[in-house]
Design a protein around this motif. Structure first.
Motif, short mmCIF file in Angstrom:
data_model
loop_
_atom_site.label_atom_id
_atom_site.label_comp_id
_atom_site.label_asym_id
_atom_site.label_seq_id
_atom_site.Cartn_x
_atom_site.Cartn_y
_atom_site.Cartn_z
N UNK A 120 95.82 49.63 -6.35
CA UNK A 120 94.72 48.87 -5.76
C UNK A 120 94.53 49.26 -4.29
N UNK A 121 95.63 49.33 -3.54
CA UNK A 121 95.52 49.64 -2.11
C UNK A 121 94.88 51.02 -1.91
N UNK A 122 95.34 51.99 -2.75
CA UNK A 122 94.79 53.34 -2.63
C UNK A 122 93.29 53.33 -2.90
N UNK A 123 92.89 52.57 -3.92
CA UNK A 123 91.47 52.55 -4.31
C UNK A 123 90.60 51.88 -3.25
N UNK A 124 91.17 50.92 -2.52
CA UNK A 124 90.34 50.16 -1.57
C UNK A 124 90.42 50.68 -0.14
N UNK A 125 91.41 51.57 0.10
CA UNK A 125 91.72 51.97 1.48
C UNK A 125 90.51 52.46 2.28
N UNK A 126 89.64 53.27 1.63
CA UNK A 126 88.51 53.83 2.37
C UNK A 126 87.29 52.92 2.36
N UNK A 127 87.40 51.79 1.66
CA UNK A 127 86.23 50.93 1.53
C UNK A 127 86.31 49.69 2.38
N UNK A 128 87.53 49.18 2.55
CA UNK A 128 87.70 47.90 3.24
C UNK A 128 88.72 48.01 4.37
N UNK A 129 88.52 47.19 5.41
CA UNK A 129 89.51 47.12 6.49
C UNK A 129 90.84 46.67 5.89
N UNK A 130 91.94 47.13 6.50
CA UNK A 130 93.28 46.82 6.00
C UNK A 130 93.51 45.34 5.72
N UNK A 131 93.05 44.50 6.68
CA UNK A 131 93.36 43.08 6.54
C UNK A 131 92.61 42.42 5.39
N UNK A 132 91.59 43.12 4.83
CA UNK A 132 90.84 42.55 3.71
C UNK A 132 91.46 42.95 2.36
N UNK A 133 92.30 43.96 2.37
CA UNK A 133 92.88 44.44 1.11
C UNK A 133 93.93 43.42 0.63
N UNK A 134 93.79 42.95 -0.63
CA UNK A 134 94.71 41.90 -1.10
C UNK A 134 96.18 42.28 -0.90
N UNK A 135 96.95 41.31 -0.41
CA UNK A 135 98.39 41.55 -0.22
C UNK A 135 99.15 41.26 -1.50
N UNK A 136 98.58 40.41 -2.37
CA UNK A 136 99.23 40.12 -3.66
C UNK A 136 98.22 40.28 -4.78
N UNK A 137 98.72 40.79 -5.92
CA UNK A 137 97.85 41.11 -7.05
C UNK A 137 98.46 40.59 -8.35
N UNK A 138 97.63 40.02 -9.20
CA UNK A 138 98.06 39.65 -10.55
C UNK A 138 97.07 40.23 -11.55
N UNK A 139 97.58 40.97 -12.53
CA UNK A 139 96.71 41.44 -13.60
C UNK A 139 96.89 40.47 -14.77
N UNK A 140 95.80 39.87 -15.24
CA UNK A 140 95.88 38.86 -16.31
C UNK A 140 94.98 39.28 -17.47
N UNK A 141 95.15 38.57 -18.60
CA UNK A 141 94.33 38.88 -19.78
C UNK A 141 92.93 38.29 -19.64
N UNK A 142 92.87 37.09 -18.99
CA UNK A 142 91.55 36.47 -18.79
C UNK A 142 91.62 35.52 -17.59
N UNK A 143 90.47 35.30 -16.97
CA UNK A 143 90.39 34.35 -15.84
C UNK A 143 89.65 33.11 -16.33
N UNK A 144 90.31 31.93 -16.28
CA UNK A 144 89.65 30.73 -16.79
C UNK A 144 88.39 30.38 -15.99
N UNK A 145 87.31 30.04 -16.71
CA UNK A 145 86.04 29.68 -16.05
C UNK A 145 85.52 28.40 -16.66
N UNK A 146 84.72 27.66 -15.89
CA UNK A 146 84.12 26.43 -16.44
C UNK A 146 82.85 26.77 -17.21
#
Ligand code: MCA
Ligand code: AMP
Length: 614
Positions: free
Chosen positions: A564-590
């Protein structure tokens, strides 16, 4: 050569300071610049801008600049921000942003010139060769700005300048002839809840009002010496720590990037015992090579005490955690340096100050109580505790600063929250709304966003700016708010409860739009769904966290934080790149397809809460 500058309040103030007093110091090199040099140098830079533009009227144009934290930055900043002889709006100085974000700023602001120091020549060229943002932030794409290199002013050494030796500076005269300051000002970029950063247009009149308000509340003086460790693309680093000290005739000492160990050594320097050969005691750590290196690095540190320090809570946290690692003599001298007799005022703001950090600083400093204040890019400083220690209450951001009007409005009922609104003893909170000469004019080329953030006042005295921050007002103990810090510091105090929107994250004092990060994540081939959340953190206040669902084709291989960091490095400032990541099967929505971020953060990131939240 005589040069003429318009008679603006900042220039007028500078022209009245003792010309031999020190305006700017570069901490590590000891190079130093006097007030007498500043206006001629501002005029020289202005002439260079005219020359590069090929005309002597650049009113209303935008000048972007990439200049390191230095005297050259100060001269540049005064210039586009305030020079009505050729008024222009500066875009910003985001030296640490990746080229794609800088290109967005240049394109959106339609900058005429990109002024850069020699240090940023390569970066400036790289930015101009970066493709225009897609979709374009403007109806018609604008041509690239012209590159202009700013020559470096070397100045004298601290000893020559502080001993009153001049650098042969020319004179600058102030003229009242051109009083048209309409286009003058500063444009800073800030993240909002929607999509890409917005250009906040702060006219020169608002900047002057902000500075006057701070001088009145915090009493900057020519005897103050401020250690400047902040980035310069925010109000905190520019208005509080450059323009206001310049108005007051204080000395600004640059030490950037922030490094906790170096800051401690600088604080300590005036209070270290010197040994027989004139060198400071306490720099040794037993390793002679390291000692020699340190002595060379710190050889030019000034022995003038730092009296004024204004930073974000993360900086205090870092200083507190590194102090125990200092060699004993430096640790002791540093504690003396930050005690209330030597460090007149230490301010915290830009994010909530945890009470344990405030207490730990007070204990370490033999009683220096941090002064907390609240501000925003759109308004500068709005609320502040007082200089009198009885007016610094834990968890509170104080009262509306001089010249600022504040009120609380219930976000649902739109009713103004008054002192009598408390029902059944329950405190009543509301959104902070503000007005005054300090408030920005508009979001650049974004009338819809501007209209959305203002609400008409019922009294016909102008619109209120809706901050999106929720607070309550609470009566405080007798003695507090009695006016001893000034007439503005009276009565009930404001306590910030948080942001109305879960889509604004504050990490280490930097504002991050969750939607902007989601947009970049969703543009990656691996990512099918994304939710970006604020994860509580003791060190950062909040960390940026990402919850991701991968496209089927990428599921077998998985996706790691490094990917993720490699993919975002040239697009976003460092402080915007997520420090923690979770890959899940689905994201609950209302039912509306919305993610409940407050629930999701607890469900997904519980183990990532730092555990050192304060
Ligand atoms: C740096 N990193 C961050 C942040 N800063 N990540 C999240 N949030 C941040 N704020 C990244 C670095 O790029 C690096 O990534 C990793 O974290 C560790 O970097 P480190 O060297 O430890 O950090 P640093 O470079 O020392 O920066 C920490 C800092 C800085 C000194 C606290 O963030 C800072 O100066 N913040 C203040 C910002 C500010 O002035 N805010 C005021 C705006 P990697 O390992 O990948 O390289 S608000 C404002 O102006 C209003 C008006 C107000 O009220 O004041
Ligand atoms: P920015 O737009 O980067 O200028 O950030 C402004 C935001 O920072 C405000 O809207 C608040 O949410 C936050 N902020 C600033 N000062 C404080 C403070 N003392 N306590 C809590 N939040 C703060």
């Amino acid at each position: 050569m005589a040069s003429t500058l318009p008679r603006l309040p900042l220039f007028e103030a500078i022209s009245k300071h003792d010309p031999d007093s020190t305006a700017v110091v570069h901490c590590l090199s000891g190079r130093s610049f006097k007030y007498g040099e500043l206006l001629p140098d501002v005029a020289r830079t202005r002439n260079r801008l005219y020359e590069a533009a090929g005309r002597s009227d650049i009113r209303g144009e935008r000048i972007a600049f990439l200049v390191e934290n230095s005297y050259d930055y100060v001269g540049t900043h005064c210039n586009p921000a305030c020079d009505s002889g050729g008024t222009c709006h500066c875009a910003a100085a985001f030296t640490t942003l990746p080229p794609a974000e800088l290109q967005y700023i240049l394109s959106h602001s339609e900058a005429l010139l990109l002024l850069h120091s020699a240090k940023y020549t390569t970066k400036a060229q790289e930015v101009l060769s970066t493709p225009f943002p897609d979709p374009s932030p403007n109806p018609t794409p604008h041509p690239h700005p012209k590159l202009v290199e700013l020559p470096k002013h070397l100045g004298g050494t601290s000893s020559s300048a502080e001993n009153g030796e001049t650098n042969g500076a020319a004179q600058a005269h102030l003229s009242s002839d051109d009083a048209d300051t309409e286009g003058a000002g500063m444009m800073l970029f800030t993240s909002g809840t929607t999509n890409r950063p917005k250009g906040v247009l702060l006219p020169e009149t608002a900047l002057t009002a902000q500075c006057n308000s701070l001088i009145s509340a915090w009493k900057y003086t020519p005897r103050d010496r401020l250690l400047h460790v902040l980035p310069l693309h925010h109000i905190h680093g520019t208005v509080n720590a450059i323009l206001t000290p310049l108005f007051a005739g204080s000395t600004i000492e640059f030490l950037f990037p922030f490094n906790a160990d170096t800051v401690w050594r600088r604080f300590a320097k005036p209070f270290l015992q010197t040994n027989g050969n004139g060198t400071s005691n306490g720099v040794t750590n037993g390793d002679s090579a390291a000692t020699a290196e340190n002595e060379a690095k710190y050889a030019h540190l000034s022995s003038a005490p730092i009296t004024f320090f204004t930073v974000v809570p993360t900086v205090y946290t870092r200083l507190l955690s590194t102090h125990p690692n200092l060699p004993a003599p430096i640790a002791t001298a540093a504690r003396t340096a930050i005690n209330p007799e030597n460090m007149r005022v230490s301010i915290s703001g830009s994010a909530a100050l945890p009470t344990p950090v405030k207490r730990a600083w007070r204990d370490l400093s033999h009683g220096n109580v941090l002064l907390e204040r609240y501000g925003m890019t759109e308004v500068g400083m709005a609320l502040s505790c007082g200089l009198d220690y009885t007016d610094r209450v834990d968890g509170s951001v104080g009262w509306p600063l001089p010249g600022v009007e504040a009120r609380l409005v219930d976000p649902e009922t739109k009713q103004i929250v008054t002192e009598d609104s408390a029902e059944g003893g329950r405190e009543h909170s509301g959104e902070i709304q503000l007005r005054g000469a300090n408030v920005f004019r508009e979001y650049w080329r974004n009338p819809e966003a501007t209209a959305k953030e203002f609400v008409e006042g019922e009294d016909g005295r102008g619109c209120w700016f809706k901050t999106g921050d929720i607070a309550l007002r609470r009566p405080v103990a007798t003695g507090t708010g009695s006016g001893s810090s000034g007439d503005w510091a009276r009565g009930s105090m404001y306590f910030i409860l948080g942001r109305q929107s879960a889509d604004i994250i504050k990490s280490g004092g930097e504002k991050v739009s969750a939607l902007e990060v989601e947009r970049e994540l969703l543009s990656l081939p691996e990512v099918a769904e994304a939710a970006v959340l604020a994860v509580p953190s003791g060190k950062w206040g909040q960390k940026v966290g990402a919850v991701i669902v991968l496209h089927d084709a990428y599921k077998p291989k998985g996706w790691k934080p490094m990917d993720m960091r490699r993919a975002l490095r040239d697009r976003l400032a460092n402080y915007k790149i997520p420090q923690v990541l979770r890959v899940v099967e689905s994201i609950p929505r209302n039912a509306m397809g919305k993610v409940n971020k407050k629930t999701l953060v607890g469900a997904v990131f519980k183990e990532d809460f730092s555990g050192d939240e304060m």
